[in-house]
Structures are given as structure tokens and as C-alpha cells.
Scaffold this motif. Sequence first.
Motif, mmCIF file in Angstrom:
data_model
loop_
_atom_site.group_PDB
_atom_site.id
_atom_site.type_symbol
_atom_site.label_atom_id
_atom_site.label_comp_id
_atom_site.label_asym_id
_atom_site.label_seq_id
_atom_site.Cartn_x
_atom_site.Cartn_y
_atom_site.Cartn_z
ATOM 1 N N VAL A 203 18.496 17.688 -30.955
ATOM 2 C CA VAL A 203 19.704 16.879 -31.153
ATOM 3 C C VAL A 203 19.389 15.738 -32.127
ATOM 4 O O VAL A 203 20.177 15.439 -33.043
ATOM 5 C CB VAL A 203 20.238 16.322 -29.806
ATOM 6 C CG1 VAL A 203 21.414 15.373 -30.034
ATOM 7 C CG2 VAL A 203 20.643 17.462 -28.866
ATOM 8 N N HIS A 204 18.217 15.124 -31.941
ATOM 9 C CA HIS A 204 17.808 14.037 -32.823
ATOM 10 C C HIS A 204 17.751 14.515 -34.281
ATOM 11 O O HIS A 204 18.261 13.855 -35.190
ATOM 12 C CB HIS A 204 16.447 13.491 -32.376
ATOM 13 C CG HIS A 204 15.983 12.304 -33.159
ATOM 14 N ND1 HIS A 204 15.425 12.419 -34.414
ATOM 15 C CD2 HIS A 204 16.011 10.978 -32.879
ATOM 16 C CE1 HIS A 204 15.129 11.209 -34.868
ATOM 17 N NE2 HIS A 204 15.473 10.329 -33.957
ATOM 18 N N HIS B 16 19.311 17.043 -35.630
ATOM 19 C CA HIS B 16 20.658 17.353 -36.095
ATOM 20 C C HIS B 16 21.370 16.068 -36.545
ATOM 21 O O HIS B 16 21.981 16.015 -37.617
ATOM 22 C CB HIS B 16 21.437 18.032 -34.968
ATOM 23 C CG HIS B 16 22.700 18.693 -35.414
ATOM 24 N ND1 HIS B 16 22.741 19.976 -35.912
ATOM 25 C CD2 HIS B 16 23.978 18.243 -35.463
ATOM 26 C CE1 HIS B 16 23.984 20.288 -36.226
ATOM 27 N NE2 HIS B 16 24.757 19.251 -35.974
ATOM 28 N N LEU B 17 21.254 15.027 -35.715
ATOM 29 C CA LEU B 17 21.884 13.747 -36.037
ATOM 30 C C LEU B 17 21.231 13.095 -37.249
ATOM 31 O O LEU B 17 21.901 12.520 -38.112
ATOM 32 C CB LEU B 17 21.768 12.796 -34.840
ATOM 33 C CG LEU B 17 22.801 12.992 -33.735
ATOM 34 C CD1 LEU B 17 22.396 12.216 -32.490
ATOM 35 C CD2 LEU B 17 24.183 12.536 -34.228
ATOM 36 N N THR C 196 22.981 4.384 -34.047
ATOM 37 C CA THR C 196 22.989 5.717 -33.430
ATOM 38 C C THR C 196 21.714 5.936 -32.625
ATOM 39 O O THR C 196 21.746 6.474 -31.517
ATOM 40 C CB THR C 196 23.120 6.806 -34.511
ATOM 41 O OG1 THR C 196 24.391 6.659 -35.157
ATOM 42 C CG2 THR C 196 23.022 8.205 -33.918
ATOM 43 N N THR D 63 18.930 7.771 -25.132
ATOM 44 C CA THR D 63 19.547 9.099 -25.095
ATOM 45 C C THR D 63 20.308 9.265 -23.782
ATOM 46 O O THR D 63 20.029 8.583 -22.795
ATOM 47 C CB THR D 63 18.501 10.221 -25.196
ATOM 48 O OG1 THR D 63 17.573 10.058 -24.108
ATOM 49 C CG2 THR D 63 17.768 10.162 -26.509
ATOM 50 N N SER E 33 24.357 14.711 -23.268
ATOM 51 C CA SER E 33 24.162 15.394 -24.540
ATOM 52 C C SER E 33 23.198 16.581 -24.359
ATOM 53 O O SER E 33 23.471 17.707 -24.790
ATOM 54 C CB SER E 33 23.618 14.339 -25.509
ATOM 55 O OG SER E 33 23.314 14.877 -26.729
ATOM 56 N N SER F 86 25.535 16.370 -30.361
ATOM 57 C CA SER F 86 25.435 15.209 -31.254
ATOM 58 C C SER F 86 26.673 14.333 -31.137
ATOM 59 O O SER F 86 26.574 13.099 -31.111
ATOM 60 C CB SER F 86 25.284 15.671 -32.709
ATOM 61 O OG SER F 86 24.097 16.420 -32.860
ATOM 62 N N HIS G 262 26.409 12.276 -28.064
ATOM 63 C CA HIS G 262 25.497 11.140 -28.254
ATOM 64 C C HIS G 262 26.162 10.045 -29.100
ATOM 65 O O HIS G 262 26.005 8.843 -28.825
ATOM 66 C CB HIS G 262 24.175 11.564 -28.890
ATOM 67 C CG HIS G 262 23.268 10.380 -29.103
ATOM 68 N ND1 HIS G 262 22.534 9.831 -28.082
ATOM 69 C CD2 HIS G 262 23.046 9.598 -30.195
ATOM 70 C CE1 HIS G 262 21.886 8.767 -28.525
ATOM 71 N NE2 HIS G 262 22.173 8.611 -29.811
ATOM 72 N N GLY H 52 31.550 11.528 -34.999
ATOM 73 C CA GLY H 52 31.261 12.595 -34.046
ATOM 74 C C GLY H 52 32.285 13.720 -34.131
ATOM 75 O O GLY H 52 31.938 14.905 -34.115
#
Lengths: 279, 279
Positions: free
Chosen positions: B27-28, B30-31, B51, B56, B60, B82, B85, B131
Motif C-alpha cells: 500500500v505504501h 502504491h501511494l 499522507t 497506518t 486499509s 490507498s 489510508h 483518494g
Amino acid sequence: PSSARYMPRAIAVAQNHSYWASIEADVHDHLNKAIQIRPPETVFEPMHYLTFAAPTTAASALCVAACELVGGDRAEALAAASAIHLMHAAAYAHEHLPLTDKSRPESKPEIHHKFDPNIELLTGDGIAPFGFELLARSMDPARTDHPDRILRVIAEISRACGSQGMINGLHKEEEILDQYSRFEFVEYVCKKKYGEVHASGAACGAILGGGDDEEIERLRRFGLYAGTVRGLMEKENIPEIQNIIRKLKDLALEELEGFHGKNTDLISSLVFEPSLCVA
Amino acid sequence: PSSARYMPRAIAVAQNHSYWASIEADVHDHLNKAIQIRPPETVFEPMHYLTFAAPTTAASALCVAACELVGGDRAEALAAASAIHLMHAAAYAHEHLPLTDKSRPESKPEIHHKFDPNIELLTGDGIAPFGFELLARSMDPARTDHPDRILRVIAEISRACGSQGMINGLHKEEEILDQYSRFEFVEYVCKKKYGEVHASGAACGAILGGGDDEEIERLRRFGLYAGTVRGLMEKENIPEIQNIIRKLKDLALEELEGFHGKNTDLISSLVFEPSLCVA
């Protein structure tokens, strides 16, 4: 052939006003039904209040008008127009929040605060996603072929109202220190704060009304110029700003060439009358 | 048949941690790709910072785990995870904003503010729509048959993170005056502030992974109980709260009956280990 650019004069001012007023009334009704005050009242009362405390924005009305211009039904654009108003209302509430911040421009007009600052902060934070919820749920189950149009509209509105659009304009606005010397910067801020939301509103209306790619892009550019003009009209009435407004008006009307009928004239009136819809 | 409720003991703690850590890392990434610092830096630098300044949230990670549990690919859930988050990070930034507000709870922990309050306010306002933009643009053009799933996910997340979910919890939180007497109220606040976002995360993962209606609703309820438990675990460690936690854990594990395999055990660990993902 006669250019669309000269036609608005054929439309009476009263007719213009009644067209935009009827759109605003329909968007208002749509929102009013969606945000009925109901339990929990601590949530819905400030949400209802702050949604309607913000002045209306022409970006929202333009979404409906663009949908009708490309031959769509007004009903198809009401959720998107409502979402645009909600994003604008959330930004308006936060713009007037009392922060412990010396860096904020002193010039922000004071508004009446009906609720505690923290409630106004949270309510703004709730209003924005509600706009996307309205949109995501707006798909008519009878017309299951267009979920892609709604996704496209969500992408458009989130970008125009987010960090690269309206929010960027609000960031930058604080840098306008000397309105009399940096006209390009003033134009840039108005483009970001107003232009891009209007551009997105017009493009979304055209997408939802079934416009083709050229119609969508022409209406998007019309919205960008018209929204920037409407922002600039609120600035000091000095020759340099007037020149930029004149240039942008011409560009806006050029984009309407190729569209025909009364609705074209009605839409063009947005760049002439600042009193039609507030911002 | 053996009930899912007793299986987590079979999974080593280290294995649990590495599963959740691998989700968090994805996820990290991707963001991080989506919010690369680029011009305008005045926009992207605070956006990137805020962000990742927020701890976290398991909501998510649960989205990704639920997608995998129903047999979906992790990649299908990363945009939704994402987006969750981002909504959480926007709320976190605003929760810590210095407001001129006496009504705000004094107990909010002080955090380090890297930017002016107005920049943090505006950045939060930009993070949330970003988002939805990520989600709306996430549709793989190669799989054009599922725009309806993404619309459903947008409706889920906007509701759970909006005025009727997380924001309602933040409103209500200020009313917790006496933690030792009103346990049902504490449970209600944790349900709103944490439970519903986790419920929505789990449901979205199941929707995107192609789960059937029963799987989606079971995982939604699991998320509601698990998220509420995780919120309660942060409260005072007193018998009344412990009783509520025990009741909700049992309810959560019941919802996992009918699911099988190692992923079921991994997901169940969320209600046992508060250290897995922070909130």
C-alpha cells in the motif's frame, strides 16, 4: 455563417436569469432531498446549514447547462452538479475557519459562524465525501451501460476540486501581495481557484449528456475561460485586469462556435453577467 | 468441522507480522508512486508528508486481506486500500489542527507540525478527493466489465469515512467526558470512528476480489467488530471495557466461520494483536 460569439445579444436578460435560476432551483432541490435533517441531528444539521451557507457557484449550474447543450436530460447532471456544489461548500466552510495562524491572509471576509470551529471543520470533512457518495449512487439501474461515465466524472471532479485545482488556487491565493503588479499571477490563481472547477463542471455535464469528445473538450475550455473571467471580475476594476478579461471572453466564445440554438446563447451569458450565479 | 475461531493459534506471530507488513509495504508503494513530489512542490510536498505522517490503519490492510481471502489478486485492492489510508490521513491531519476552539478536547496528543496550520488544513482537503481520484482512475482498461464494482467501492468508502461514519465518531468523541460510566457510549464512538471504516475496508476488498454477497456481508461484519475492538484496545484497561472487547472478539470470529485456509487465520489475528497495524 453567423458565429455563436455574437448571438447572446438576442437573449433577453430576464430569459437568461430565469434559465440559470431554474437550474439553481433544481440543484438546490436535489441537495435538499439528499441532506434532509434527520438523526443524528448533530451531524445533519450543520451539514445542511453549511451546504446552503456557501454562495452558489456557476460551476455547478454550468454542469447542468452543458449537459442540456449536448442534448442530455437535466436529470442526468443533477448529482454531478450537486457534488460540485458540495466540494465548493466544504472549501468555503474551511476557508472561513478561525485558525490560530498568523500566515493567513487578513483579507478573508468575516462570516457568521453558527457552530463551533471544530464542528465546522468536521462538517466540511464530511460534506466532501458525501458529494462522491451521491455521485457513486446516482447510476440509474435502468441504464446500466454508463457506469464508466460516472467514474470519469468522479475522476474529473476530484481532480478539479483537489490539490491540483481549487485547493492549489487557495494555497496560491495567499501569495497575492500586490494586486497591481502581478497580473499573470492573479490570472493563474483565478484559473486554479475558479477556472478549473468550471472547466470540470462543463466537461462533466457534456460527458453525462452523451457529448462527443470534441464537444466535451470545447465545453471544458469554455468553462476554464468563463470560470477564470468570473474570478477576475471580483478583482480590482483596473485596465490590466480588464484586458485579461476581454481576452478570455473572446477565447470562451470561440469555443461555443459549432454549437447552435438558444442554449448556446444562454451558456454564453455566463461570461457577460457576473450576477448570474455568484462565483 | 473445526471452527475458524480457534485456528489463529496455529499461526506463528512472526508469520502474522510478515503478512501484514507485506500488505503495508505494498500500500505504501502504491501511494508513494501516486504522490511523487513534483511541481507544484508547494502542493505535493505537504501532501506527501501528511499522507505518511499519519499512522497506518488496519482498515486499509484489511481491505487487501479480504480481497485475497475471497480469492482476488492483491493488485485489485491496492487503489481502494490507498484511498482508505488517504481518508484516514486527511482526518488525522485535521484532528491535530490548532483551532481557536475552546470546545475541543484537551486530550488530543500534540504532534509536530511541519507546515502552517492553513497549509495543513488545505492539504487535508486535497488528500481526501485524491483518494477518490485514485479509485476512479484505477479501473484496468483490460477489464472493462467491473466499473460497477469500483462505483460500489466509492459509495462504501465515502459513506464510511463521511458524516455518518468516521466523521460522526470524531464529532461524538468530544462527548466522552467520563470514561468510567458510559461504556455503551464509548463502544458507539469506537464503532463509528474505527468500526465502520474497517467494515467498509473489508467489504470493499471482498467486492473487488469478486466475493459473493454472503462473503461481502460476513467480512463487513468482521471488520465492524474487529475495528471497534481495535479502537477499544486503546482505551482504559478496565473490566467493563475488557468485557465488551471479549464479546466483540467472539462475534468477529464467528463471522470467519465458513472461510478456510491460512488467510482466514491471518485475518483473525487482527482482533488479537493491537500491534498489527496501528489503528
